[in-house]
Design an enzyme around this catalytic site. Structure first.
Site, PDB file in Angstrom:
ATOM      1  N   GLY A  47       3.486   6.281   8.419  1.00 42.64           N
ATOM      2  CA  GLY A  47       4.879   6.453   7.997  1.00 42.64           C
ATOM      3  C   GLY A  47       5.748   5.300   8.418  1.00 42.64           C
ATOM      4  O   GLY A  47       6.818   5.077   7.845  1.00 42.64           O
ATOM      5  N   ASN A  48       5.286   4.538   9.436  1.00 40.52           N
ATOM      6  CA  ASN A  48       6.006   3.332   9.868  1.00 40.52           C
ATOM      7  C   ASN A  48       5.735   2.142   8.955  1.00 40.52           C
ATOM      8  O   ASN A  48       6.414   1.116   9.062  1.00 40.52           O
ATOM      9  CB  ASN A  48       5.617   2.939  11.297  1.00 40.52           C
ATOM     10  CG  ASN A  48       6.433   3.655  12.355  1.00 40.52           C
ATOM     11  OD1 ASN A  48       5.932   4.519  13.049  1.00 40.52           O
ATOM     12  ND2 ASN A  48       7.710   3.307  12.459  1.00 40.52           N
ATOM     13  N   SER A  49       4.722   2.247   8.089  1.00 39.61           N
ATOM     14  CA  SER A  49       4.369   1.124   7.228  1.00 39.61           C
ATOM     15  C   SER A  49       5.572   0.664   6.423  1.00 39.61           C
ATOM     16  O   SER A  49       6.220   1.470   5.743  1.00 39.61           O
ATOM     17  CB  SER A  49       3.237   1.520   6.279  1.00 39.61           C
ATOM     18  OG  SER A  49       2.038   1.705   6.973  1.00 39.61           O
ATOM     19  N   ASP A  66      -0.007  -7.638   1.149  1.00 35.23           N
ATOM     20  CA  ASP A  66       0.456  -6.274   1.400  1.00 35.23           C
ATOM     21  C   ASP A  66       1.978  -6.198   1.524  1.00 35.23           C
ATOM     22  O   ASP A  66       2.510  -5.574   2.449  1.00 35.23           O
ATOM     23  CB  ASP A  66      -0.200  -5.689   2.653  1.00 35.23           C
ATOM     24  CG  ASP A  66      -0.111  -4.161   2.687  1.00 35.23           C
ATOM     25  OD1 ASP A  66       0.185  -3.568   1.630  1.00 35.23           O
ATOM     26  OD2 ASP A  66      -0.323  -3.577   3.761  1.00 35.23           O
ATOM     27  N   HIS A 125       0.813  -1.217   0.000  1.00 32.35           N
ATOM     28  CA  HIS A 125       0.000   0.000   0.000  1.00 32.35           C
ATOM     29  C   HIS A 125       0.850   1.271   0.000  1.00 32.35           C
ATOM     30  O   HIS A 125       0.342   2.357  -0.289  1.00 32.35           O
ATOM     31  CB  HIS A 125      -0.984   0.000   1.185  1.00 32.35           C
ATOM     32  CG  HIS A 125      -0.353   0.210   2.527  1.00 32.35           C
ATOM     33  ND1 HIS A 125      -0.112  -0.820   3.411  1.00 32.35           N
ATOM     34  CD2 HIS A 125       0.091   1.328   3.162  1.00 32.35           C
ATOM     35  CE1 HIS A 125       0.420  -0.347   4.516  1.00 32.35           C
ATOM     36  NE2 HIS A 125       0.569   0.962   4.387  1.00 32.35           N
ATOM     37  N   GLY A 182      -6.530 -27.279  -3.523  1.00 34.70           N
ATOM     38  CA  GLY A 182      -7.668 -27.992  -4.091  1.00 34.70           C
ATOM     39  C   GLY A 182      -8.735 -28.288  -3.072  1.00 34.70           C
ATOM     40  O   GLY A 182      -9.466 -29.279  -3.193  1.00 34.70           O
TER      41      GLY A 182
END
Length: 530
Positions: A276-278, A203, A173, A334
């Site tokens: 901002g830590n992402s 992500d 993101h 499956g």
């Protein structure tokens, strides 16, 4: 110990020394009350206490000094354990002295922080067109000044260098839709990067630094070794103020359904994580990466002490796929799984709800060949407990395609071991991508034939059939009528849609009106266009 308690009691209660000894026998109520207060360090005695020792038959060497020579003792339920014994056993413990309390994370931060970078992503966003832009009258006098140029939209995050050649792991993101991605080190150096791989379902994204290495790295830990209560540090660039380090503990493991993405096996931590830590690092006390910080639970936008990180084992699997030049793919099992509820657990005779209940089996797939049947419950994978279907999905995904996993399965009230091969999802039928044009509700949509592999890409049930919407062009008729990627086209004007060829043929017809049914999120929706 008796003498120490005697002196302490005299100080606390103001009584005389000779009136108290009988009350302080080992195991007495008052002894148990006061013992913890003096067990760690002895109470200093004055020279005049020698006579008092002799009066109680303690001799010149008090017993607390003997205990002190062997190591301080903790008073607790069970047998006392000395500090030396605890250190020999290698057990976690609380700080034992003022010197230990003054211990610092600084050496750990100095070793790992250089490998955590800031990630800057820029994307072009089309500006709103003026209503006068296409008017010939205004164009005659004002030219193209009504055509606003696209504006640049920027996002900020963090990343972790995991390979000396310049491979950076961050969140999808952070870089999603970006036209340009740069990274910056804490010392001010900046580099252009290339996006090697990204996946919205987990992500994660891998960037390649376009510059000369080697670059500092953080080694990947085995996140399965983490335990609730372990100390961790979070390193990132919150709010763009610069590299910041916070500390906390592992609050919980295997968190799922937190509303971030389809991934369901997060590490929860109370280390402060903010916007901002992402993509930043969550490291353990060995200086190894145990997770990539991804999300927070917050009503204000700031840290509330509830943050989530993707475990390093999933990161390692994702990086391996990027190194090999391929897209990250979950293994094809499956089979479709459901959680075991309390009612189901009671019906199956389980003491507690847990496991992954087999809901459906794909014909001739790996699960069917291994012997899994509808109604079976997967309890363990390679010896690790399976609490939910998300946990099973995580275990299989981190093993990767080409491996074989041992499953402990409860089937017909008996437990059996099955060997499940992890294979790549088949693409049968071929996706046959087609972009629909013309004057119809599907114009501008790119559609695929559904297969197990295409279904996996869009996180749809593996047995889904028909045609799925893969892309919708901006400002297209398909977009105006609300079509979205992942929609399954079921029927158009009463005709079932079995393939992209069928849909293209229907769309080419000159109908005066349109009625079509789609499936979205398990719900059937009908749209009528006149």
């Amino acid at each position: 110990m008796k003498l120490k308690l005697l002196v302490l009691a005299a100080a606390l209660f103001g009584g005389t020394a000779f009136a108290v000894p009988a009350v302080f026998d080992e195991g007495s109520t008052l002894h148990r009350f006061l013992a913890p207060l003096v067990a760690e360090r002895p109470v200093p005695l004055t020279p005049g206490d020698d006579k008092l020792r002799e009066g109680f038959g303690l001799g010149s060497q008090p017993r607390w000094q003997e205990a002190e020579a062997a190591g301080p003792m903790l008073v607790a339920a069970g047998d006392p354990v000395t500090r030396a014994e605890r250190e020999t056993q290698g057990e976690a413990r609380v700080p034992q002295s003022a010197a230990e309390i003054k211990l610092s994370f600084a050496p750990l931060v100095k070793e790992t922080a250089p490998a955590v970078v800031n990630v800057y992503a820029a994307r072009k966003v089309a500006a709103r067109r003026s209503p006068f832009a296409d008017d010939p009258f205004f164009g005659q006098f004002f030219g193209n000044r009504f055509d606003n140029p696209p504006r640049m939209e920027q996002s900020l995050g963090s990343g972790v260098i995991v390979d000396a050649s310049g491979l950076v792991v961050t969140n999808n993101h952070v870089v999603e839709g970006a036209d340009e991605v740069k990274i910056a080190f804490a010392d001010g150096r900046e580099f252009e990067t290339k996006v090697l791989s990204k996946d919205a379902t987990v992500d994660l994204a891998v960037l390649k630094i376009e510059g000369e290495g080697p670059f500092p790295t953080i080694p990947l830990a085995d996140s399965d070794d983490l335990a609730t209560g372990d100390l961790v540090l979070a390193i990132g660039n919150p709010f763009g103020i610069g590299q910041t380090v916070t500390n906390g503990i592992v609050s919980a493991l295997a968190r799922n359904h937190i509303g971030v993405n389809d991934f369901g096996f997060f590490i929860q931590t109370d280390a402060a994580i903010n916007p901002g830590n992402s993509g930043g690092a969550l490291i353990d006390m060995r200086g190894e990466l145990v997770g990539v910080n991804t999300a927070i639970f917050s009503r204000s936008g700031g840290s509330n002490g509830i943050g989530f990180a993707i475990p390093s084992n999933m990161v390692a699997t994702f990086v391996r796929a990027a190194k090999n030049g391929g897209r990250f793919e979950r293994p094809f099992v499956g089979a479709d799984f459901a959680p075991v509820t309390a009612d189901i657990a009671e019906a199956l005779g389980l003491r507690t709800p847990g496991g992954a209940l087999v809901r459906s089996v794909y014909p001739e797939g790996p699960a069917a060949r291994a012997g899994l049947k509808v109604g079976d419950v997967v309890m363990k994978a390679d010896g690790r407990e399976i609490a939910t279907p998300d946990a099973l999905d995580y275990r299989l995904a981190t093993l990767g395609i080409g491996k074989t996993v041992k499953l402990d399965v409860l089937s017909s009230e008996e437990t059996e071991a099955l060997q499940l091969p992890l294979e790549q999802a088949p693409e049968v039928p071929a996706r046959d991508a087609r972009t629909i044009d013309g004057r119809n509700p599907f114009a501008g949509a790119t559609v695929y034939n559904l297969s197990p592999r295409v279904a996996d890409e869009f996180r749809l049930p593996q047995d889904a059939t028909g045609v799925v919407v893969a892309e919708v062009a901006p400002r297209s008729l398909a977009g105006r009528f609300g079509l979205q990627p992942g929609d399954i086209v079921l029927e158009v004007n009463g005709e079932p849609v079995a393939s992209t060829q069928t849909l293209a043929a229907i769309a080419a017809e000159a109908y005066r009106g349109w009625q079509f049914d789609i499936e979205r999120g398990g719900r059937r929706l009908t749209q009528v266009v006149r």
